[in-house]
Write a protein that holds these residues in place. Structure first.
Motif, short mmCIF file in Angstrom:
data_model
loop_
_atom_site.label_atom_id
_atom_site.label_comp_id
_atom_site.label_asym_id
_atom_site.label_seq_id
_atom_site.Cartn_x
_atom_site.Cartn_y
_atom_site.Cartn_z
N LEU A 47 0.83 -1.21 0.00
CA LEU A 47 0.00 0.00 0.00
C LEU A 47 0.86 1.26 0.00
O LEU A 47 0.53 2.24 -0.67
CB LEU A 47 -0.92 0.00 1.22
N VAL A 48 1.97 1.24 0.73
CA VAL A 48 2.87 2.40 0.75
C VAL A 48 3.49 2.61 -0.62
O VAL A 48 3.62 3.76 -1.09
CB VAL A 48 3.96 2.20 1.82
N VAL A 49 3.85 1.52 -1.31
CA VAL A 49 4.42 1.64 -2.66
C VAL A 49 3.39 2.23 -3.61
O VAL A 49 3.69 3.15 -4.39
CB VAL A 49 4.90 0.26 -3.15
N GLY A 114 11.27 -0.60 0.31
CA GLY A 114 11.22 0.41 1.36
C GLY A 114 10.65 -0.05 2.68
O GLY A 114 10.52 0.76 3.60
N HIS A 115 10.30 -1.35 2.80
CA HIS A 115 9.65 -1.79 4.04
C HIS A 115 10.63 -1.78 5.22
O HIS A 115 10.23 -1.54 6.35
CB HIS A 115 9.03 -3.18 3.87
N PHE A 116 11.92 -2.03 4.96
CA PHE A 116 12.89 -1.98 6.06
C PHE A 116 13.07 -0.55 6.56
O PHE A 116 13.21 -0.31 7.76
CB PHE A 116 14.24 -2.56 5.61
N ARG A 169 13.02 6.60 1.91
CA ARG A 169 12.01 5.63 1.50
C ARG A 169 11.34 6.04 0.20
O ARG A 169 11.11 5.21 -0.69
CB ARG A 169 10.96 5.47 2.61
N THR A 170 11.01 7.31 0.07
CA THR A 170 10.39 7.78 -1.17
C THR A 170 11.31 7.59 -2.36
O THR A 170 10.88 7.16 -3.44
CB THR A 170 10.00 9.26 -1.03
N ARG A 171 12.59 7.90 -2.20
CA ARG A 171 13.54 7.73 -3.29
C ARG A 171 13.70 6.25 -3.65
O ARG A 171 13.80 5.89 -4.84
CB ARG A 171 14.90 8.31 -2.90
N LEU A 172 13.75 5.36 -2.65
CA LEU A 172 13.89 3.93 -2.93
C LEU A 172 12.69 3.38 -3.69
O LEU A 172 12.84 2.55 -4.59
CB LEU A 172 14.07 3.16 -1.61
N ILE A 173 11.50 3.83 -3.33
CA ILE A 173 10.29 3.36 -4.01
C ILE A 173 10.20 3.93 -5.41
O ILE A 173 9.76 3.24 -6.35
CB ILE A 173 9.05 3.72 -3.18
N ALA A 174 10.61 5.17 -5.60
CA ALA A 174 10.45 5.84 -6.89
C ALA A 174 11.37 5.29 -7.96
O ALA A 174 11.04 5.35 -9.15
CB ALA A 174 10.67 7.34 -6.73
N GLN A 175 12.53 4.77 -7.59
CA GLN A 175 13.49 4.32 -8.61
C GLN A 175 13.02 3.03 -9.27
O GLN A 175 12.31 2.22 -8.68
CB GLN A 175 14.86 4.14 -7.99
N SER A 176 13.46 2.84 -10.50
CA SER A 176 13.12 1.64 -11.25
C SER A 176 14.13 0.53 -10.96
O SER A 176 15.32 0.80 -10.79
CB SER A 176 13.10 1.95 -12.75
N VAL A 177 13.65 -0.71 -10.92
CA VAL A 177 14.56 -1.84 -10.69
C VAL A 177 15.45 -2.07 -11.90
O VAL A 177 16.47 -2.77 -11.81
CB VAL A 177 13.76 -3.12 -10.36
N THR A 410 -5.85 4.66 -0.91
CA THR A 410 -4.67 3.91 -0.49
C THR A 410 -4.19 4.37 0.88
O THR A 410 -3.89 3.56 1.76
CB THR A 410 -3.54 4.06 -1.52
N ARG A 411 -4.14 5.68 1.08
CA ARG A 411 -3.73 6.21 2.37
C ARG A 411 -4.73 5.83 3.46
O ARG A 411 -4.35 5.50 4.59
CB ARG A 411 -3.59 7.74 2.29
#
Length: 434
Positions: A47-49, A114-116, A169-177, A410-411
């Protein structure tokens, strides 16, 4: 004295010294806190992602179809790479989760990105906030267990201190794998400090991030205290004697809290994915690495302030109920030209253009006269055109307002899950005690 009695006395002394060492701690049991925080972070990770990607995704007419930059510097924009991005996300939570799980930019494992960092954030916040609140109560001689002012100050203070974790966390989620820039929270902190801002780790506490955090957390804490006061004192509801009515009232007030905080959190996340400008001693673009996001982000013009983000989202972006974006620009015609939406009544810029169009040699109406322009039918036509223009402006801004609330459900889902975990924590037989 025997050896066993000495060992027993030593063990007792060690236990007492440990108790004295942690006498300042006023929060829940540490083991239970760690277990609860990690479980909550793992459960809410998808949900955070989804919420983060919904709020940072740009839905305006200038959305880039490929990779997106954190900066608008021309020297960096020339080096952009072309990768696939996730399609436009709507407000349907579960549809977005399915879309993200099937995307090559994210995948199923990407739903726990980003869960950690969330675990670290929640553990440190839940452990430190009661201590600071109790310290403020002692400093200001407040005898209530929970006072709205000290509660708000403690939440804002702890959130400000821990705000770099939310940025990371926002930066980690926003980047592409497909194009990783950060390889974990600690590497992200070091990379941000090395590439952004003139003061190394001071970039993690940049004013634009700190101000946004203070505004969001202050409003959120104030609304939470207000709703708690209304439910407890004005409505007279309690969890012990009115469990159903109390839970229903909490959910209703929670919806209002999320309604107010969602646009503020969107603005904060938009600023978080936008890297800081280089220092004056550097050249434009130095030490700024192109950032490839998994969604299309704003790469046209930088956001300069917190409230500018909200204003520009309303003006520049539009939303549909099922996702996708609406192009607010001029609509192209079959001849390759565009129809300007700001045309005046009747489709002409002024009366002289209308007259020339009606009476010029290029028009088939060579014998047109001024009465053709001011006939009753022409007035009705002009009035209808003006009404449609006003309606299109209202519709555009209404859809821009809807864009601020793409992440609302979602929030709200995240807050409901957190509320359920708080209920387990506050229960008489704590489910997290082991």
């Amino acid at each position: 004295m025997s050896f066993f009695s000495f060992a027993s006395d030593a063990g007792t002394g060690s236990d007492s010294s440990s108790a004295d060492l942690f006498a300042w701690y006023a929060g829940p049991d540490l083991v239970s806190l760690v277990l609860e925080s990690y479980t909550l972070a793992l459960v809410t990770a998808p949900l955070v992602v989804v919420e983060t990607l919904q709020e940072i995704q740009f839905h305006g007419k200038d959305q880039a179809p490929h990779s997106s930059e954190l900066d608008a510097y021309e020297s960096v924009a020339k080096e952009k790479q072309t990768v696939a991005v996730i399609p436009s996300l709507g407000s349907d939570v579960w549809r977005n989760i399915r879309t993200l799980s099937k995307s090559p930019c994210l995948g199923t494992l990407g739903l726990v990105k980003g869960h950690f960092t969330t675990f670290l954030l929640q553990t440190l916040s839940n452990a430190a906030q009661p201590f600071f609140e109790e310290s403020l109560n002692d400093a200001f001689e407040v005898f209530d267990d929970t006072h709205p002012v000290t509660n708000l100050l403690s939440h804002v203070l702890i959130s400000t201190v821990l705000s770099p974790l939310e940025l990371i966390r926002t930066r980690l989620i926003a980047q592409s794998v497909l194009e990783l820039r950060y390889y974990g929270p600690f590497h992200a902190a070091a990379a941000i400090a090395a590439t952004e801002g003139p003061y190394q780790f001071g970039a993690l506490y940049a004013p634009q991030h700190v101000y946004a955090t203070i505004i969001c957390k202050a409003v959120s804490s104030l609304l939470k205290s207000l709703s708690h006061s209304i439910i407890k004192y004005d409505l007279g509801l309690s969890r012990e004697y009115n469990p159903i009515l109390h839970t229903s009232a909490v959910l209703v007030f929670l919806a209002g809290e999320v309604f107010v905080s969602t646009p503020l959190e969107l603005a904060r996340k938009r600023l978080q994915v936008q890297s800081l400008k280089p220092s004056r001693k550097r050249k434009a673009g130095d030490a700024i690495i192109p950032f490839v996001g998994c969604v299309g982000m704003n790469n046209v013009r930088r956001y300069e302030s917190f409230f500018e983000v909200i204003q520009r989202v309303i003006v520049e972006e539009a939303a549909t109920s099922k996702g996708g974006s609406i192009d607010l620009a001029a609509a192209p015609t079959t001849s390759g030209t565009s129809k300007t939406p700001l045309a005046t009544a009747g489709g002409y810029d002024d009366e002289m253009d209308a007259y020339l169009s009606a009476g010029s040699l290029n028009s088939p109406k060579k014998n047109a006269d001024w009465q053709d322009l001011y006939s009753p039918s022409g007035s009705k036509r002009n009035l209808k055109s003006a009404n449609s223009r006003n309606q299109s402006i209202l519709t555009k801004y209404w859809k821009g307002l809807q864009s601020l609330y793409r992440g609302y459900w979602t929030r709200y889902s995240i807050r409901v899950v957190e509320l359920a975990f708080e209920g387990l924590r506050d229960a008489g037989d704590n489910a997290w005690d082991i």
